[in-house]
Design a protein around this motif. Structure first.
Motif, PDB file in Angstrom:
ATOM      1  N   MET A   1      -0.612  -4.120   9.872  1.00 15.05           N
ATOM      2  CA  MET A   1      -2.049  -4.338  10.060  1.00 15.05           C
ATOM      3  C   MET A   1      -2.839  -4.235   8.761  1.00 15.05           C
ATOM      4  SD  MET A   1      -2.532  -2.560  13.780  1.00 15.05           S
ATOM      5  CE  MET A   1      -3.785  -3.708  14.375  1.00 15.05           C
ATOM      6  N   LEU A   2      -2.151  -4.177   7.624  1.00 13.88           N
ATOM      7  CA  LEU A   2      -2.878  -4.063   6.344  1.00 13.88           C
ATOM      8  C   LEU A   2      -3.833  -5.232   6.133  1.00 13.88           C
ATOM      9  CD1 LEU A   2      -0.202  -2.678   3.827  1.00 13.88           C
ATOM     10  CD2 LEU A   2      -2.334  -1.553   4.544  1.00 13.88           C
ATOM     11  N   GLY A   3      -3.424  -6.431   6.582  1.00 12.93           N
ATOM     12  CA  GLY A   3      -4.269  -7.607   6.420  1.00 12.93           C
ATOM     13  C   GLY A   3      -5.616  -7.427   7.106  1.00 12.93           C
ATOM     14  N   ARG A   4      -5.603  -6.745   8.248  1.00 14.79           N
ATOM     15  CA  ARG A   4      -6.821  -6.494   9.011  1.00 14.79           C
ATOM     16  C   ARG A   4      -7.838  -5.669   8.208  1.00 14.79           C
ATOM     17  NH1 ARG A   4      -7.771  -4.930  14.513  1.00 14.79           N
ATOM     18  NH2 ARG A   4      -5.865  -5.978  15.128  1.00 14.79           N
ATOM     19  N   MET A   5      -7.316  -4.772   7.352  1.00 17.23           N
ATOM     20  CA  MET A   5      -8.220  -3.920   6.561  1.00 17.23           C
ATOM     21  C   MET A   5      -8.977  -4.732   5.505  1.00 17.23           C
ATOM     22  SD  MET A   5      -8.209  -0.827   7.730  1.00 17.23           S
ATOM     23  CE  MET A   5      -8.826   0.325   6.494  1.00 17.23           C
ATOM     24  N   GLN A   6      -8.480  -5.939   5.194  1.00 19.85           N
ATOM     25  CA  GLN A   6      -9.139  -6.788   4.193  1.00 19.85           C
ATOM     26  C   GLN A   6     -10.298  -7.574   4.804  1.00 19.85           C
ATOM     27  OE1 GLN A   6      -7.525  -6.593   1.068  1.00 19.85           O
ATOM     28  NE2 GLN A   6      -6.211  -5.157   2.140  1.00 19.85           N
ATOM     29  N   GLU A   7     -10.340  -7.623   6.132  1.00 21.81           N
ATOM     30  CA  GLU A   7     -11.318  -8.516   6.795  1.00 21.81           C
ATOM     31  C   GLU A   7     -12.733  -7.939   6.742  1.00 21.81           C
ATOM     32  OE1 GLU A   7      -9.569  -9.108  10.656  1.00 21.81           O
ATOM     33  OE2 GLU A   7      -7.860 -10.184   9.788  1.00 21.81           O
TER      34      GLU A   7
ATOM     35  N   GLN B   1       0.851  -1.190   0.000  1.00 21.72           N
ATOM     36  CA  GLN B   1       0.000   0.000   0.000  1.00 21.72           C
ATOM     37  C   GLN B   1       0.890   1.243   0.000  1.00 21.72           C
ATOM     38  OE1 GLN B   1      -2.646   2.063  -0.566  1.00 21.72           O
ATOM     39  NE2 GLN B   1      -3.952   0.402   0.197  1.00 21.72           N
ATOM     40  N   ASN B   2       0.352   2.357  -0.426  1.00 13.72           N
ATOM     41  CA  ASN B   2       1.059   3.638  -0.355  1.00 13.72           C
ATOM     42  C   ASN B   2       1.401   4.006   1.104  1.00 13.72           C
ATOM     43  OD1 ASN B   2       0.122   6.628   0.419  1.00 13.72           O
ATOM     44  ND2 ASN B   2       1.395   6.729  -1.404  1.00 13.72           N
ATOM     45  N   ASP B   3       2.545   4.628   1.314  1.00 11.69           N
ATOM     46  CA  ASP B   3       3.018   4.868   2.680  1.00 11.69           C
ATOM     47  C   ASP B   3       2.126   5.797   3.511  1.00 11.69           C
ATOM     48  OD1 ASP B   3       3.759   7.085   1.195  1.00 11.69           O
ATOM     49  OD2 ASP B   3       5.878   7.020   1.748  1.00 11.69           O
ATOM     50  N   ALA B   4       1.563   6.835   2.895  1.00  8.81           N
ATOM     51  CA  ALA B   4       0.687   7.736   3.669  1.00  8.81           C
ATOM     52  C   ALA B   4      -0.591   7.000   4.061  1.00  8.81           C
ATOM     53  CB  ALA B   4       0.351   8.990   2.873  1.00  8.81           C
ATOM     54  N   ASN B   5      -1.076   6.124   3.182  1.00 11.12           N
ATOM     55  CA  ASN B   5      -2.263   5.331   3.511  1.00 11.12           C
ATOM     56  C   ASN B   5      -1.958   4.349   4.639  1.00 11.12           C
ATOM     57  OD1 ASN B   5      -3.606   6.633   1.463  1.00 11.12           O
ATOM     58  ND2 ASN B   5      -3.244   5.019  -0.040  1.00 11.12           N
ATOM     59  N   VAL B   6      -0.742   3.787   4.604  1.00 12.61           N
ATOM     60  CA  VAL B   6      -0.327   2.845   5.635  1.00 12.61           C
ATOM     61  C   VAL B   6      -0.276   3.535   7.003  1.00 12.61           C
ATOM     62  CG1 VAL B   6       1.750   1.677   6.456  1.00 12.61           C
ATOM     63  CG2 VAL B   6       0.855   1.165   4.169  1.00 12.61           C
TER      64      VAL B   6
END
Lengths: 319, 319
Positions: free
Chosen positions: A313-319, A111-116
Motif C-alpha cells: 500500500m506504499l503507493g497509496r501514501m503518495q496519493e 521504504q524502511n520496514d518499520a515505516n512500512v
C-alpha cells in the motif's frame, strides 16, 4: 487490480498479493540466504512474485504497483537503501534493480520496514481512519513508524523514526546501537527476557523456573505465564516490564501526541493482559494529566502481515 | 503592513510590531498582574497594541493580523486556551475575546508559546529556510516546538510538543509535571543549578563558591564561569549538564531527525562553549553513527523576541 508487497528481512523474503482494500490474498516466503549479493535477492523477489501471480491465475498486467520494505536507512525519494547493517548493504539502488527485473514497467516504492508496518496498520489495520499514529513493534528490538498528517515521518535524512533508541535510563543497559539505557534495551522481548532472568536469580521459588524448563528456555511469555498461574515473582517482572514500556510510550505521547499508538510484535499477543495495565500506567505519566483527551493505545491487528500489506500500500501514501 | 505579536507569560505581557520580514519594529511590556480575570489581560493586550501603533504613527488599518502565544495547551483551530496552569485558565476563548476588543476586524491567531517561539526561529531566525526544526528553549524549564513539513506539530489534542517531559532517567529527579527523571529536570537552568549545588557540596575548594557569592546566588552561569577560570569542579558540572542535554537531543534526533535543532533560552548565550562540546557528545549517540548526514545543532538567534516575532508570523504558517 492487485498490489505486490515485499517484506525483506535478514531471515526471510516475504512477498504478498494484496487487494485494493488492503486484504492479503496470498503470500510466499523464501529464505534471504545471507550472505549473498543484493541482485540475487532482487531476482528471488521477482521470482516469488511471478509464482504468486501464476498460482492465483493473475497476469502482470493486473498488478498496479510493487512496494518493498527493507531494514535500515532507506531513501524512498531516490529509491536507495542507504545502509542496512543486517543485509550488509550500503547505497544499494533497490528500486532501480527491482524495476529492471520486472517483466513490465510498474511503479516501485521502497521504504524502511518499520515505516512500512506503520503504513499497513494506518491504511488497513488498527490505525485505519486515524489522523496520526505511531506503530511500535515489540520484538527482538523495538521498531517504530511515525505517521503524521498522512505522511511517513522518517526524518530529514531518513534516519529518524527510531523511538527504540530513545534513552529512558541514562547510563543503563547497553543497547546494540551503542547507547546505554535505550527504550529497546528494556521494552523489547529481549529486555523482558533480561528482566525475567534477573528476577529468577532473586526468586528460586518462582514458577518461572519450571515454566522456562517446559518452554525449553526463558522467553517473552515466561513471566506472563507465571503471572497467570499466580506467581508473584512473575507478576513483579510483568509490572516492571510494563513500567518501562509505559515510560517510553508516555515520552512519545508527550512529544508527538498522535491520535493512536498501536503496539505490535510477539508480545502484543498478550492482548488486554498487556494493554489494560499499560493504559493505566501511561495515564499516570502523561503531561497535563488524564483529565484532558489524549492518545489512545491499541493492539495492532495485522500481525506478521503488516510488512507485506504496508509495502503493497506504499503507493497509496503518495496519493 | 505590519503584524502584531503577543507573548503572554505568567510575568509579563509583551506586544510587538513586526514587519513582513519578521523584523521587530518596536515593543511594549506590561506586567501580567496575576491573579486577575483573562478579560482584563486581553484589554491590556489591545491597549498596548494601540499605544505601540500611536507611538509608531501607524493606524489599525495598516495592521494585517494579530497573533498571540499563550502558555499551556492551546487549540488554535477553536481559538481556545484549553488549560494554562500558570494563568489559571480553563477553556478560555482567547481568540474570540481579542477579536471582540480589537477596533477593527482582523485575523487573530493563537498558539502555544513554545510553538510560537519555534515559528519565530523557523520563519525569521536560526531555522529560516529549513524544512523541519525542533526549537528547544532552555530556561527555568525546557520548552520545545516541533515544525515538520511547514506545520506546527502539537499533537492530535494539542498537548504534544513537550520534549521537556520526556523521561531520560527513569526514577530520577522529580519534575513539576509529576514524572521522575524528565529531560527538563536535568537539562534546564534549574537542573544545571541542582548539578552545580551538588558538586559544590562535594568540592569545598571549588571556585564556584566564590563565584556564586559574587553573583549573589548559584545560577545557570556559575559552573560555566568557574570552568572558564580553570576550575575542575566547574568543568565537571558543565560536562555532566551537557551529557544530559546531549542525551535528550540524541533522543529527539533518533525519533524525528529534523533538519535542525535550535537551542535558545538563557543558557544558549554561552554560544560555542555550549555548542561545540554538545555537538561532539550528540554525534557519539545518534543512531547509525556519525558517518551518515544528520540533524544540525544551532543556537537560536531571536533571543527573547522569538515569542513576539513568532506570534506576529503565525498567519504566515497558515499560507
Amino acid at each position: 487490480v492487485v498490489h505486490l508487497g515485499v517484506d525483506l528481512g535478514g531471515t526471510a523474503i516475504k512477498v504478498g498479493l494484496v487487494d485494493d482494500g488492503g486484504e492479503l490474498l496470498s503470500s510466499r516466503s523464501v529464505p534471504t540466504g545471507l550472505p549473498r549479493p543484493p541482485q540475487a535477492i532482487c531476482r528471488d523477489i521477482v521470482a516469488s512474485a511471478t509464482q504468486l501471480l501464476e498460482q492465483e491465475n493473475l497476469s502482470w498486467e493486473q498488478v498496479k504497483d510493487l512496494g518493498a520494505g527493507a531494514p535500515g536507512t532507506v531513501n524512498p525519494d531516490r529509491g536507495v537503501v542507504i545502509h542496512a547493517a543486517n543485509l550488509g548493504w550500503w547505497d544499494f539502488p533497490l528500486r532501480e534493480e527491482l524495476s529492471r527485473l520486472l517483466p513490465r514497467n510498474l511503479p516501485v516504492y521502497i521504504q524502511n520496514d518499520a515505516n512500512v508496518a506503520a503504513v499497513g496498520e494506518y491504511l488497513a489495520g488498527s490505525a485505519k481512519g486515524a489522523a496520526s499514529a505511531v506503530v511500535l513493534t515489540i520484538g527482538t528490538g523495538v521498531g517504530s513508524g511515525i505517521i503524521l498528517n498522512h505522511r511517513i515521518e522518517s526524518g530529514h535524512y531518513f534516519g529518524g523514526g527510531e523511538f527504540g533508541h530513545m534513552v529512558i535510563v541514562q547510563g543503563g543497559r547497553s543497547c546494540n546501537c551503542g547507547r546505554k539505557g535505550c527504550f529497546e534495551a528494556y521494552a523489547s522481548a529481549t529486555g523482558l527476557i533480561h528482566l525475567t532472568e534477573e528476577e529468577m536469580v532473586r526468586s528460586p521459588e518462582s514458577l518461572m523456573h519450571s515454566i522456562a524448563a517446559q518452554q525449553g528456555k526463558v522467553n517473552g511469555r515466561t513471566a506472563f505465564d507465571a503471572m497467570r498461574a499466580g506467581d508473584q515473582a512473575g507478576s513483579r517482572v510483568v509490572d516492571l516490564f510494563l513500567s518501562y514500556l509505559a515510560c517510553g510510550i508516555a515520552n512519545i505521547i508527550n512529544a508527538l501526541q498522535p491520535e493512536l499508538i498501536c503496539i505490535g510484535g510477539g508480545i502484543s499477543k498478550e492482548g488486554d493482559t498487556l494493554l489494560l495495565p499499560l493504559r493505566e500506567k501511561v495515564n499516570r505519566e502523561i503531561y497535563g494529566g488524564s483529565q484532558l483527551p489524549s492518545t489512545r493505545l491499541q493492539i495492532c491487528t495485522l500481525g506478521n502481515h503488516a510488512g507485506m500489506i504496508g509495502a503493497a500500500m506504499l503507493g497509496r501514501m503518495q496519493e
